[in-house]
Design an enzyme around this catalytic site. Structure first.
Site, PDB file in Angstrom:
ATOM      1  N   PRO A 164     128.158  15.583 110.368  1.00 37.39           N
ATOM      2  CA  PRO A 164     129.077  15.771 111.490  1.00 37.39           C
ATOM      3  C   PRO A 164     129.548  17.214 111.602  1.00 37.39           C
ATOM      4  CG  PRO A 164     130.294  14.982 109.619  1.00 37.39           C
ATOM      5  CD  PRO A 164     128.885  15.198 109.149  1.00 37.39           C
ATOM      6  N   LYS A 189     119.707  17.120 109.936  1.00 37.63           N
ATOM      7  CA  LYS A 189     120.138  17.422 111.309  1.00 37.63           C
ATOM      8  C   LYS A 189     121.631  17.742 111.311  1.00 37.63           C
ATOM      9  CE  LYS A 189     121.613  15.031 114.833  1.00 37.63           C
ATOM     10  NZ  LYS A 189     122.585  16.035 115.339  1.00 37.63           N
ATOM     11  N   GLY A 222     121.990  13.552 118.640  1.00 36.15           N
ATOM     12  CA  GLY A 222     121.893  12.325 117.858  1.00 36.15           C
ATOM     13  C   GLY A 222     120.864  11.324 118.361  1.00 36.15           C
ATOM     14  N   GLY A 242     129.652  10.293 109.717  1.00 35.16           N
ATOM     15  CA  GLY A 242     130.005  10.323 111.134  1.00 35.16           C
ATOM     16  C   GLY A 242     130.779   9.079 111.512  1.00 35.16           C
ATOM     17  N   GLU A 245     130.387   3.620 114.865  1.00 29.53           N
ATOM     18  CA  GLU A 245     129.474   3.134 115.931  1.00 29.53           C
ATOM     19  C   GLU A 245     128.078   3.710 115.704  1.00 29.53           C
ATOM     20  OE1 GLU A 245     132.478   4.961 117.035  1.00 29.53           O
ATOM     21  OE2 GLU A 245     133.343   3.023 116.521  1.00 29.53           O
ATOM     22  N   GLU A 264     129.165   7.610 105.144  1.00 25.20           N
ATOM     23  CA  GLU A 264     130.568   7.997 104.943  1.00 25.20           C
ATOM     24  C   GLU A 264     131.174   8.063 106.338  1.00 25.20           C
ATOM     25  OE1 GLU A 264     133.716   9.647 105.076  1.00 25.20           O
ATOM     26  OE2 GLU A 264     132.920  11.545 104.297  1.00 25.20           O
ATOM     27  N   CYS A 298     138.102  12.607 108.106  1.00 28.25           N
ATOM     28  CA  CYS A 298     137.900  11.158 108.060  1.00 28.25           C
ATOM     29  C   CYS A 298     138.967  10.496 107.201  1.00 28.25           C
ATOM     30  CB  CYS A 298     136.500  10.842 107.551  1.00 28.25           C
ATOM     31  SG  CYS A 298     136.080  11.781 106.098  1.00 28.25           S
ATOM     32  N   GLU A 395     141.002   5.334 114.965  1.00 29.38           N
ATOM     33  CA  GLU A 395     140.922   6.700 114.444  1.00 29.38           C
ATOM     34  C   GLU A 395     141.052   7.690 115.603  1.00 29.38           C
ATOM     35  OE1 GLU A 395     137.171   7.888 112.626  1.00 29.38           O
ATOM     36  OE2 GLU A 395     138.313   8.884 111.053  1.00 29.38           O
TER      37      GLU A 395
HETATM   38  P1  ADP Z   1     131.283  12.105 116.328  1.00 25.58           P
HETATM   39  O1  ADP Z   1     131.703  11.051 117.300  1.00 25.58           O
HETATM   40  O2  ADP Z   1     132.345  12.494 115.375  1.00 25.58           O
HETATM   41  O3  ADP Z   1     130.582  13.283 116.954  1.00 25.58           O
HETATM   42  P2  ADP Z   1     128.835  10.875 115.589  1.00 25.58           P
HETATM   43  O4  ADP Z   1     128.686   9.712 114.699  1.00 25.58           O
HETATM   44  O5  ADP Z   1     128.519  10.687 117.037  1.00 25.58           O
HETATM   45  O6  ADP Z   1     130.275  11.407 115.362  1.00 25.58           O
HETATM   46  O7  ADP Z   1     127.965  12.111 115.091  1.00 25.58           O
HETATM   47  C1  ADP Z   1     127.709  12.425 113.757  1.00 25.58           C
HETATM   48  C2  ADP Z   1     126.270  12.873 113.620  1.00 25.58           C
HETATM   49  O8  ADP Z   1     125.433  11.781 113.981  1.00 25.58           O
HETATM   50  C3  ADP Z   1     125.876  14.028 114.539  1.00 25.58           C
HETATM   51  O9  ADP Z   1     124.964  14.865 113.847  1.00 25.58           O
HETATM   52  C4  ADP Z   1     125.191  13.305 115.681  1.00 25.58           C
HETATM   53  O10 ADP Z   1     124.273  14.104 116.393  1.00 25.58           O
HETATM   54  C5  ADP Z   1     124.487  12.189 114.945  1.00 25.58           C
HETATM   55  N1  ADP Z   1     124.120  11.029 115.778  1.00 25.58           N
HETATM   56  C6  ADP Z   1     124.725  10.578 116.907  1.00 25.58           C
HETATM   57  N2  ADP Z   1     124.084   9.506 117.398  1.00 25.58           N
HETATM   58  C7  ADP Z   1     123.025   9.258 116.579  1.00 25.58           C
HETATM   59  C8  ADP Z   1     121.985   8.277 116.547  1.00 25.58           C
HETATM   60  N3  ADP Z   1     121.886   7.330 117.481  1.00 25.58           N
HETATM   61  N4  ADP Z   1     121.088   8.326 115.539  1.00 25.58           N
HETATM   62  C9  ADP Z   1     121.185   9.269 114.573  1.00 25.58           C
HETATM   63  N5  ADP Z   1     122.135  10.218 114.555  1.00 25.58           N
HETATM   64  C10 ADP Z   1     123.051  10.226 115.526  1.00 25.58           C
END
Ligand code: ADP
Length: 493
Positions: A164, A189, A222, A242, A245, A264, A298, A395
């Site tokens: 994140p 990533k 993501g 992250g 959801e 986490e 978090c 949150e």
């Molecule tokens: P936030 O809402 O705090 O941005 P996310 O869970 O959306 O948290 O993002 C955390 C990480 O997960 C980022 O690197 C994001 O690009 C990645 N991410 C978001 N959606 C997906 C997905 N469907 N599959 C894999 N990684 C994802």
């Protein structure tokens, strides 16, 4: 290299790397696409970064697989892996000001925090795991019969690591440290909001001497790059930090390849203040536990339970502390609160502030945007918060404190546990019995007693319930990155 000027303002760093790292080469995305990364303090575009997706993840996974199965990394002595991690930590130290400034530029966090917290913790984490590299051992097992049975702890293989934006470089260290100490290879990533420090870490890793393909970095979004990592058949494991959801999405996407998963996730951590606590310390802990990193933690102490007898005094003093926070240019060393990371987060937080007032809580201070450029929000304190309000359940991930009143210990415990989260908790009291009772009764992965946000690379961290799966840091963090192999040798005729 950034340097502090006389006025205590750091300069923005030069951006050295905007590409994708595959093997030991930097390249644009296969599609040629780029995305913008934005300075949250000014809303200006910092630069365009290569936008990796499925095709780039495929190249990265193949490079990581090749490095795992053949080449110098697969044959390297464990102690030498540790030496490479130490070298990387040294390079981070040498470039600390630049890395901290990159973090401030891309994330908005105050430079003082980046230099005093994020960077030292990240460096310490790599050094801690460097020490483990040659201490990962198996057991000998006394089985029945004329057999010699032993176990080996082997690397999992290629690890997808999705991180994140709230602690970009620290998350790199938490993920790379245990994965590399145990001999895995990586496809990482970074978050689309904050790719820059991770890319610079890729350069430093090559400079440290990690062989080609051991660390691959694919910046991107993501649902495209992230999802491609989760689904790729050559990737054995995904470590994700992250939102819950996204973790649910990842779990579903990982089912076809049955990847090992560690998560986490978020929290709604109770911070419980008893009337017999050292109130000065508890107020400092409440402020730090919630407002640190603009509330984007978090484990933020976002449900502050205060015992009735000291509630009034506590509220008055904590509000005064909130009002003393210094919002402004995150490159100024005197700034204690920067902007939220992006417009989405800003809007979400303002929505929660609105709902807090609508649901009947009292906004004791704050609640407004600051200025008209940058995603700055006043430190906000809500009182008269009740358990069912959305600001007490969901949150917020922003500088919004919710204070709840309690009168009995058992009541505090049951209300603290009345959540789907279980990441962290804290208790403030001078009574050791109460402290241990709370520590044992609250369903959370970490409990702080008379302190908050005390992290150490050696101490495991992770969530109960919907706050996570598996533990990071400490010896426990190694388990996520090893497979256990049992070897049975026939010693009979
Ligand atoms: P936030 O809402 O705090 O941005 P996310 O869970 O959306 O948290 O993002 C955390 C990480 O997960 C980022 O690197 C994001 O690009 C990645 N991410 C978001 N959606 C997906 C997905 N469907 N599959 C894999 N990684 C994802």
């Amino acid at each position: 290299m950034s340097a502090a000027t006389e006025s205590g303002t750091f300069a923005a760093p030069a951006i050295r790397q905007k590409g994708i790292l595959i093997g030991d080469e930097w390249s644009p995305a296969v599609s040629g696409k780029t995305f913008q990364t934005i300075n949250p303090a000014t809303e200006e575009v910092i630069c365009e970064v290569a936008e990796g997706d499925k095709a780039d993840v495929d190249r990265a996974a193949r490079a990581a697989r090749a490095a795992f199965e053949s080449g110098p990394w697969s044959k390297m002595d464990a102690r030498d892996r540790g030496q490479l991690l130490l070298k990387l930590a040294d390079l981070m130290e040498e470039n600390l000001d630049e890395l901290a400034a990159l973090e401030t530029l891309d994330n908005g966090k105050p430079i003082g925090d980046a230099r005093a917290a994020d960077l030292p913790l990240a460096i310490d984490c790599l050094r801690y795991y460097a020490g483990w590299a040659d201490k990962i051992t198996g057991d000998t097992i006394p089985v029945r019969g004329d057999y010699f049975c032993y176990t080996r702890r082997e690397p999992v293989g290629v690890c997808g690591q999705i991180i994140p934006w709230n602690f970009p470089i620290l998350m790199v260290a938490w993920k790379w440290g245990p994965a590399l100490a145990t001999g895995n290879t990586i496809v990482m990533k970074p978050a689309e909001q904050t790719p820059l420090s991770c890319l610079r870490m890729g350069e430093l890793a090559l400079e440290a001497g990690f062989p080609a393909g051991v660390i691959n970095i694919v910046p991107g979004y993501g649902p495209t790059a992230g999802a491609a990592i989760v689904k790729h058949p050559l990737i054995d494991k995904v470590a994700f930090t992250g939102s819950g959801e996204t973790a649910q999405r990842i779990m579903a996407d990982a089912s076809t390849t049955l990847k090992r998963l560690t998560f986490e996730l978020g929290g709604k951590s109770p911070n419980i203040v008893f009337a017999d606590a050292d109130l000065d310390a508890a107020i400092t802990g409440a402020e730090f536990g919630l407002f640190f990193n603009q509330g984007q933690c978090c484990c933020a102490g976002s449900r502050l339970f205060v015992e009735e007898a000291v509630h009034e005094e506590f509220v008055e003093r904590v509000v005064a502390r909130a009002n003393q926070r210094v919002l402004g240019n995150p490159f100024d060393t005197g700034t204690t609160q920067g902007p939220q990371v992006d417009k989405d987060q800003f809007d979400k937080i303002m929505g929660y502030i609105d709902s807090g007032s609508k649901e009947g809580a009292t906004c004791a201070t704050g609640g407004q945007r600051v200025g008209d450029r940058g995603f700055f929000i006043e430190p906000t304190v809500f009182t008269n918060v009740t358990d069912e309000m959305s600001i007490a359940r969901e949150e917020i991930f922003g500088p919004v404190m919710s204070i709840l009143k309690f009168s009995e210990m058992d009541e505090a415990i049951s209300r603290a546990n009345n959540t789907t989260f279980g990441l962290a908790a804290a208790v403030w009291t001078s009574d050791a019995k109460k402290a241990h009772k709370i520590a044992a009764s609250v369903r959370a992965g970490t409990v702080w007693v008379n302190c908050y946000d005390v992290f150490d690379a050696a101490a495991p961290f992770g969530g109960f319930k919907m706050s996570g799966m598996g533990r990071e840091l400490g010896e426990a963090g190694l388990a996520n990155y090893t497979e256990l192999k049992t070897v049975t040798v026939n010693l009979g005729e």
